[in-house]
Design an enzyme around this catalytic site. Structure first.
Site, PDB file in Angstrom:
ATOM      1  N   GLY A  98      13.685  44.149  -5.421  1.00 47.26           N
ATOM      2  CA  GLY A  98      14.411  43.150  -6.189  1.00 47.26           C
ATOM      3  C   GLY A  98      14.120  43.311  -7.669  1.00 47.26           C
ATOM      4  O   GLY A  98      13.830  44.417  -8.145  1.00 47.26           O
ATOM      5  N   CYS A  99      14.178  42.242  -8.410  1.00 48.17           N
ATOM      6  CA  CYS A  99      13.925  42.282  -9.846  1.00 48.17           C
ATOM      7  C   CYS A  99      12.579  42.922 -10.138  1.00 48.17           C
ATOM      8  O   CYS A  99      11.553  42.499  -9.606  1.00 48.17           O
ATOM      9  CB  CYS A  99      13.962  40.866 -10.414  1.00 48.17           C
ATOM     10  SG  CYS A  99      13.439  40.758 -12.139  1.00 48.17           S
ATOM     11  N   PHE A 100      12.569  43.933 -10.996  1.00 47.57           N
ATOM     12  CA  PHE A 100      11.319  44.643 -11.237  1.00 47.57           C
ATOM     13  C   PHE A 100      10.302  43.834 -12.032  1.00 47.57           C
ATOM     14  O   PHE A 100       9.124  44.169 -12.051  1.00 47.57           O
ATOM     15  CB  PHE A 100      11.534  46.010 -11.882  1.00 47.57           C
ATOM     16  CG  PHE A 100      12.530  46.101 -13.008  1.00 47.57           C
ATOM     17  CD1 PHE A 100      12.796  45.057 -13.869  1.00 47.57           C
ATOM     18  CD2 PHE A 100      13.213  47.305 -13.206  1.00 47.57           C
ATOM     19  CE1 PHE A 100      13.707  45.178 -14.904  1.00 47.57           C
ATOM     20  CE2 PHE A 100      14.126  47.451 -14.245  1.00 47.57           C
ATOM     21  CZ  PHE A 100      14.381  46.385 -15.092  1.00 47.57           C
TER      22      PHE A 100
END
Length: 230
Positions: free
Chosen positions: A57-59
């Site tokens: 997902g979002c890093f």
């Protein structure tokens, strides 16, 4: 697509392309930590620093969690897969470039093994039952994937995914896959060390600080209070 960026923090062309997602109770429920099982198959990687890539997902959150793990020497946000021409935030956010937001982790296996990183990753960072989404973010660029960089890591990852499926810890099937390493492209400077630079950012407060808090609560022996900057 993506989240509460302050326009002043990014180039105008990028800021204008960002769509703020609708945060829902169902999305929030997917972010609850799960006590992933300890791996039965330990990683044996020998001496020296090792590198692995994780997409979850979002890093920002993936980077934040690994930056607080003892034995991790660096955690760099970037894009895995696709090609160099489309390895930018603006282009990967279309979801059609083949990239995944990912984090390249360099670690000392004498302090934290690869299998322990997997346990932490699936406990507090990524939901392995979701395909092409994590938390409030949707699209193939937000898929959860393991990208081993050695034969040993690949064997450990494959064994662990099978163990997770049989563990009964998740009510839905495990869909996270192992991806062959292609190339890792470092993300733009403003994405690096994002949580420590922007502790009051709305997305960080809502989605990523709870992951670091879960790491501290669930894995105190692995938790490091300092954030390792790139």
């Amino acid at each position: 697509m993506k989240r509460h960026f302050l326009a002043a923090m990014v180039p105008l062309a990028i800021a204008s392309a960002i769509v703020i997602p609708a945060y829902s109770q169902s999305a929030a429920a997917l972010e609850r930590p799960v006590a992933a099982p300890a791996a039965k198959r330990f990683a044996n990687e020998g001496n020296g620093l090792k590198t692995a890539v994780f997409a979850g997902g979002c890093f920002w959150g993936v980077e934040a969690v690994f930056s607080h793990v003892k034995g991790v020497k660096s955690a760099v946000s970037g894009y895995h897969g696709g090609n160099a021409a489309t390895a930018t935030y603006e282009k990967t956010n279309t979801g059609v470039t083949g990239h995944a937001e990912a984090v390249r982790v360099v670690y000392d296996p004498k302090i934290v093994r690869y299998d322990q990183l997997l346990q932490i990753f699936f406990s507090v960072t990524a939901d392995p039952t979701l395909r092409n989404r994590q938390g409030p973010d949707r699209g193939s660029q937000y898929r959860a994937a393991l990208v081993p960089l050695s034969a040993e890591q690949r064997k450990v990852a494959a064994a662990y995914l099978k163990q997770m499926q049989a563990s009964g810890k998740w009510s839905s099937p495990i869909v996270t896959e192992i991806e062959a390493y292609k190339k890792f492209y470092k993300a733009e400077t403003y994405h690096q060390d994002f949580m420590v630079k922007n502790p009051r950012h709305g997305y960080i407060v809502r989605w990523d600080k709870p992951k670091v808090a879960a790491l501290k609560a669930m894995y105190p022996s692995h938790y490091r209070s300092t954030f390792i900057r790139n």
